[in-house]
Write a protein that holds these residues in place. Structure first.
Motif, mmCIF file in Angstrom:
data_model
loop_
_atom_site.group_PDB
_atom_site.id
_atom_site.type_symbol
_atom_site.label_atom_id
_atom_site.label_comp_id
_atom_site.label_asym_id
_atom_site.label_seq_id
_atom_site.Cartn_x
_atom_site.Cartn_y
_atom_site.Cartn_z
ATOM 1 N N VAL A 1 0.952 -1.194 -0.001
ATOM 2 C CA VAL A 1 -0.010 0.085 -0.110
ATOM 3 C C VAL A 1 0.717 1.431 -0.034
ATOM 4 N N GLU A 2 1.886 1.167 0.792
ATOM 5 C CA GLU A 2 2.827 2.376 0.956
ATOM 6 C C GLU A 2 3.491 2.619 -0.436
ATOM 7 N N ARG A 3 3.936 1.525 -1.055
ATOM 8 C CA ARG A 3 4.714 1.762 -2.271
ATOM 9 C C ARG A 3 3.730 2.213 -3.469
ATOM 10 N N GLU A 4 2.269 1.708 -3.370
ATOM 11 C CA GLU A 4 1.493 2.001 -4.260
ATOM 12 C C GLU A 4 1.110 3.398 -4.262
ATOM 13 N N TYR A 5 0.917 3.851 -2.902
ATOM 14 C CA TYR A 5 0.482 5.315 -2.737
ATOM 15 C C TYR A 5 1.665 6.218 -3.127
ATOM 16 N N ARG A 6 2.728 6.031 -2.589
ATOM 17 C CA ARG A 6 3.872 6.987 -3.222
ATOM 18 C C ARG A 6 3.941 6.914 -4.818
ATOM 19 N N LYS A 7 3.764 5.899 -5.328
ATOM 20 C CA LYS A 7 3.882 5.893 -6.926
ATOM 21 C C LYS A 7 2.523 6.793 -7.512
ATOM 22 N N LEU A 8 1.438 6.539 -6.968
ATOM 23 C CA LEU A 8 0.023 7.393 -7.440
ATOM 24 C C LEU A 8 0.500 8.791 -7.211
ATOM 25 N N ASP A 9 0.982 8.957 -6.017
ATOM 26 C CA ASP A 9 1.096 10.579 -5.338
ATOM 27 C C ASP A 9 2.093 11.306 -6.529
ATOM 28 N N CYS A 10 3.104 10.187 -6.846
ATOM 29 C CA CYS A 10 4.368 11.043 -7.717
ATOM 30 C C CYS A 10 3.675 11.154 -8.984
ATOM 31 N N ASP A 11 2.922 10.227 -9.617
ATOM 32 C CA ASP A 11 2.065 10.466 -10.772
ATOM 33 C C ASP A 11 1.178 11.786 -10.772
ATOM 34 N N ARG A 12 0.369 11.796 -9.801
ATOM 35 C CA ARG A 12 -0.550 12.652 -9.938
ATOM 36 C C ARG A 12 0.183 14.274 -9.659
ATOM 37 N N LEU A 13 1.239 14.307 -9.102
ATOM 38 C CA LEU A 13 1.949 15.622 -9.030
ATOM 39 C C LEU A 13 2.554 16.016 -10.312
ATOM 40 N N GLU A 14 3.062 14.958 -11.286
ATOM 41 C CA GLU A 14 3.709 15.018 -12.343
ATOM 42 C C GLU A 14 2.439 15.471 -13.508
ATOM 43 N N ALA A 15 1.154 15.110 -13.345
ATOM 44 C CA ALA A 15 0.090 15.363 -13.766
ATOM 45 C C ALA A 15 -0.173 16.831 -13.850
ATOM 46 N N GLN A 16 -0.339 17.297 -12.399
ATOM 47 C CA GLN A 16 -0.859 18.566 -12.141
ATOM 48 C C GLN A 16 0.238 19.551 -12.496
ATOM 49 N N SER A 17 1.612 19.059 -12.464
ATOM 50 C CA SER A 17 2.689 19.963 -13.017
ATOM 51 C C SER A 17 2.557 20.379 -14.427
ATOM 52 N N ALA A 18 2.375 19.128 -15.226
ATOM 53 C CA ALA A 18 2.032 19.258 -16.634
ATOM 54 C C ALA A 18 1.173 20.300 -16.922
ATOM 55 N N SER A 19 -0.183 20.028 -16.533
ATOM 56 C CA SER A 19 -1.078 20.731 -16.883
ATOM 57 C C SER A 19 -1.655 22.150 -16.279
ATOM 58 N N GLY A 20 -0.964 22.282 -15.070
ATOM 59 C CA GLY A 20 -1.289 23.476 -14.222
ATOM 60 C C GLY A 20 -2.789 23.519 -13.618
ATOM 61 N N ASP A 21 -3.199 22.259 -13.713
ATOM 62 C CA ASP A 21 -4.503 21.982 -12.906
ATOM 63 C C ASP A 21 -4.459 21.168 -11.789
ATOM 64 N N MET A 22 -4.771 21.573 -10.668
ATOM 65 C CA MET A 22 -4.939 20.880 -9.364
ATOM 66 C C MET A 22 -5.636 19.649 -9.349
ATOM 67 N N PHE A 23 -6.838 19.669 -10.118
ATOM 68 C CA PHE A 23 -7.789 18.427 -10.336
ATOM 69 C C PHE A 23 -6.850 17.492 -11.260
ATOM 70 N N ALA A 24 -6.214 17.720 -11.971
ATOM 71 C CA ALA A 24 -5.515 16.834 -12.974
ATOM 72 C C ALA A 24 -4.777 15.400 -11.989
ATOM 73 N N GLY A 25 -5.338 14.302 -12.678
ATOM 74 C CA GLY A 25 -4.760 13.057 -12.038
ATOM 75 C C GLY A 25 -5.494 12.925 -10.654
ATOM 76 N N ARG A 26 -6.794 13.565 -10.690
ATOM 77 C CA ARG A 26 -7.633 13.105 -9.386
ATOM 78 C C ARG A 26 -7.951 11.664 -9.195
ATOM 79 N N HIS A 27 -8.060 10.933 -10.123
ATOM 80 C CA HIS A 27 -8.317 9.268 -10.154
ATOM 81 C C HIS A 27 -7.214 8.603 -9.603
ATOM 82 N N LEU A 28 -5.881 9.220 -9.437
ATOM 83 C CA LEU A 28 -4.775 8.614 -8.968
ATOM 84 C C LEU A 28 -4.693 8.772 -7.550
#
Length: 590
Positions: free
Chosen positions: A551-578
C-alpha cells in the motif's frame, strides 16, 4: 589649470573635514549609546559657518544630500510588497494613520494656542513634528532583535506610515504656498494629469522593462551592474517627477513599490543602502551647518520648552493609541517613548515651508532646533523603552549577525522543529553548517541547548551572501508556510549559482509552485510523518506487513504520478483518479 587644481583641493579638503568630523562625533556618540543622527548634527554645527567656520557651503551640501531622502523613499517602497501590506494593514493604516493625524492635530493646536503664528504657518510647523526619526528608531529595533516582535512590528508600521505621509504633507505645504508661481510653471490641473500619466508610465516600465532588465543582469551575475541599475531606476523616476513639478521623492517611492515583488528586491536594497546611509549623513551634517545658533540662543527657554512639550505630547498620544489597538500597558508606553522625538523629514518639510513663504528662516531654525533637541533625548528614552519592551519578551539573547559566521558547506535557514533535525543530521555527518533564523525566541531557545544560531532573514540575498552563500555547496530552507516562493528562489539561485537549493514546502500546491524555480530538492513538511502514522495505524489493526508495504509503495507511486500530471497541466484536479478512496463526487485535494 591652477583654478581647477585649487577647486579640486578645496573639494577634497572639504570632504575630509566633513567626513572626519562626522566620523569622530558619531564614534563618540555611539560609544556612549547615543544615535548617529545627533552626532552628524553636532558635527555640522561645529564645522559650519556659525561654529568653527571650516565649511561655509551648507545650503549647497543640503541640496545635494537630499538625494539621501530620495534613496530612503525608494527603500521604503521596496518594503511595500502586497503580502506584507496585507498582514500589517491594520497597524499601518489604522495605528499609523491615527498617530500622524492625532499627533499632527494636537501639535498644530498647541502651536496656535501658544504662539502668534498664522494658521498656515502653524500647520506647516505642527504636522511635520508628528513624524518620528526612522534613522534613529529602526536601527535600534534591528540591533536589539525586537523588529519582529509584536511591539516591534507595530512600531515599524507607524514609521512606515510616517514615511508614506511625506508625500501628502509636501502636497499640503505646496497647496498653502504663498510663493509666486515660477515663470512658465504648469497650472495645477496639468501637473495632476501629467503626474497620473507619469505614475502609469513608471508602473508599465517596472513590469515590462525593469523586470526583464534585472533578469538579464542577474544572469550576467555582475554585482556592480545591480548597483548601476538601482541608481538608474531611482534617479530616472525622481527626475521624471521633478520635470513635471512633483516631488522627486514620490517618483523614487513609486519605483520602489513597483519593484517590491521582484526577486531582486533584496539585492537592490543591499546595493542602494550604503549610498542612502552616506547621503543621509551628509544631509544631517548640512542641517547642523544651517542651524541659526544666534536665534536659538536668544530663545533658549522656548526651544527647551517646545522640545519637552513635543516629547510629552507624542508619548501620551501614541501610548493611548497603543492601548486602543490592544497593546499591554508597558509595551504601549515603551512604543510612545521610542517614537516621541521629531524626525529627519521634519527638516525637509520645514525647508519646503520656508520656500513656500509660509514661515521665516528664523522659525525654520527654531523648530529645527526643537527637533534636534528631541532627538538628543531619544537615546536616553530608548534605555527606558527597552525596559518596557521587556514585557514583550524575546529572551536574553546575544544576537550575532550572519556575516560573522565561519565558512560552511551548508546554510540552514530556519531553526524550528524541522530545521533542527536537518541541521543535527548534517552535523552528525561532520558537515559544517551555518544556521540562520529570524525569530528571536527561537535563537534564545537554541542557545540554551548550546547551538549557535545567527540572526537574520535567510530569504534575503545580502544576508545569505554575508553568511558565505557564494562559497557554500547547499542552502536548505526549513521555513514554515508559503512565503518562500519561486520568484524569491530564482533570485537566490541566480545570485549563488554554485549552491544547490533544498527546501521544506507547506503542501503540494506550494511544491508545484517552487518546482518552477528549478531547485535541487523539496519535501512536504508532513508527508513522511503522515505515511509513518498510517503504517503504525495499520500495524495496530494487525494488517499483514506485506500488504502495508504494498500500500505504501503504491501510494507513493500514485502521488508522484499525480504531481507530474498537475505540474504538466497546471490544474490541481489533474490526475484526481490517481488516489485511493476517491469517488466520482469527491473533488477535494490534499
Amino acid at each position: 589649470m591652477d583654478g581647477t587644481e585649487t577647486h579640486l583641493g578645496d573639494l577634497l579638503l572639504g570632504g575630509f573635514t566633513m567626513l572626519g568630523a562626522a566620523l569622530i562625533l558619531v564614534l563618540v556618540f555611539r560609544k556612549f549609546g547615543i544615535g548617529a543622527v545627533l552626532g552628524y548634527l553636532i558635527a555640522g554645527i561645529l564645522i559650519g559657518p556659525q561654529g568653527l567656520g571650516l565649511i561655509r557651503e551648507g545650503a549647497n551640501i543640503l541640496e545635494f544630500s537630499e538625494i539621501g531622502i530620495i534613496l530612503l523613499l525608494f527603500l521604503v517602497g521596496l518594503e511595500l510588497a502586497p503580502s506584507r501590506l496585507m498582514r500589517l494593514r491594520r497597524a499601518i493604516f489604522g495605528l499609523g494613520m491615527g498617530q500622524v493625524a492625532l499627533c499632527g492635530l494636537a501639535l498644530f493646536l498647541l502651536i496656535m494656542a501658544t504662539t502668534n503664528f498664522t494658521l498656515g504657518a502653524a500647520l506647516a510647523l505642527g504636522l511635520p513634528l508628528a513624524l518620528s526619526s526612522t534613522a534613529q528608531v529602526l536601527p535600534m529595533l534591528q540591533s536589539s532583535g525586537r523588529l519582529n516582535t509584536p511591539g516591534g512590528e507595530r512600531t515599524f508600521s507607524i514609521l512606515l506610515f510616517q514615511d508614506l505621509s511625506i508625500i501628502p504633507l509636501l502636497t499640503i505645504v505646496a497647496a498653502l504656498s504663498r510663493a509666486p508661481a515660477a515663470e512658465g510653471a504648469l497650472p495645477g490641473w496639468q501637473i495632476a494629469v501629467f503626474g497620473v500619466l507619469a505614475i502609469g508610465g513608471l508602473i508599465f516600465a517596472g513590469r515590462y522593462v525593469l523586470q526583464p532588465a534585472l533578469e538579464l543582469i542577474g544572469k550576467i551575475a555582475e554585482r556592480e551592474l545591480f548597483i548601476v541599475a538601482g541608481l538608474v531606476v531611482v534617479f530616472g523616476s525622481a527626475a521624471l517627477m521633478e520635470m513635471i513639478g512633483l516631488s522627486p521623492a514620490l517618483g523614487a517611492f513609486i519605483a520602489g513599490v513597483m519593484l517590491a515583488n521582484s526577486p531582486y528586491r533584496h539585492e537592490l536594497e543591499a546595493d542602494i543602502d550604503p549610498f542612502r546611509s552616506l547621503l543621509l549623513g551628509l544631509f544631517f551634517l548640512a542641517v547642523g551647518m544651517m542651524l541659526d545658533i544666534g536665534i536659538i540662543m536668544e530663545n533658549t527657554a522656548f526651544v527647551f520648552g517646545a522640545a519637552i512639550a513635543l516629547v510629552v505630547t507624542k508619548t501620551a498620544i501614541i501610548f493611548a493609541l497603543g492601548k486602543l489597538f490592544g497593546m499591554d500597558t508597558l509595551p504601549a508606553l515603551g512604543m510612545g517613548l521610542l517614537l516621541s522625538q521629531g524626525g529627519e523629514f521634519g527638516f525637509v518639510l520645514f525647508g519646503a515651508a520656508e520656500q513656500a513663504l509660509l514661515i521665516e528662516p528664523q522659525a525654520s531654525s527654531l523648530f529645527s532646533a526643537v527637533i534636534t533637541l528631541s532627538m538628543a533625548t531619544t537615546p536616553f528614552l530608548m534605555l527606558i523603552a527597552r525596559r518596557f519592551y521587556a514585557a514583550d519578551p524575546i529572551g536574553d539573547v546575544d544576537y550575532d549577525d550572519a556575516s560573522n559566521a565561519n565558512p560552511a558547506a551548508v546554510i540552514v535557514v530556519g531553526h524550528g522543529r524541522f530545521g533542527q533535525t536537518v541541521a543535527q543530521m548534517l552535523s552528525g555527518a561532520k558537515v559544517p553548517v551555518t544556521m540562520i533564523d529570524i525569530k528571536p525566541q527561537q535563537i534564545g531557545a537554541s542557545r540554551k541547548y548550546g547551538r549557535k544560531v545567527f540572526y537574520g532573514d535567510g530569504m534575503r540575498v545580502d544576508i545569505l551572501r554575508g553568511a558565505g552563500a557564494e562559497k557554500c555547496a547547499a542552502i536548505v530552507f526549513c521555513i514554515d508556510g508559503t512565503k518562500l516562493d519561486a520568484a524569491v528562489l530564482r533570485g537566490i539561485s541566480t545570485a549563488f549559482p554554485n549552491a544547490k537549493l533544498y527546501m521544506r514546502v507547506y503542501d503540494r500546491v506550494h511544491l508545484l509552485e517552487v518546482k518552477k524555480a528549478g531547485i535541487a530538492g523539496a519535501k512536504r513538511e508532513i508527508f513522511e510523518s503522515a505515511i509513518h502514522l498510517a503504517r503504525q495505524t495499520m500495524m495496530g489493526l494487525e494488517i499483514d506487513e506485506v500488504l502495508i508495504d504494498d500500500v505504501e509503495r503504491e501510494y507513493r507511486k500514485l502521488d508522484c504520478d499525480r504531481l507530474e500530471a498537475q505540474s504538466a497541466s497546471g490544474d490541481m484536479f489533474a490526475g484526481r483518479h490517481l488516489a485511493f478512496g476517491v469517488t466520482e463526487t469527491d473533488k477535494g485535494d490534499d
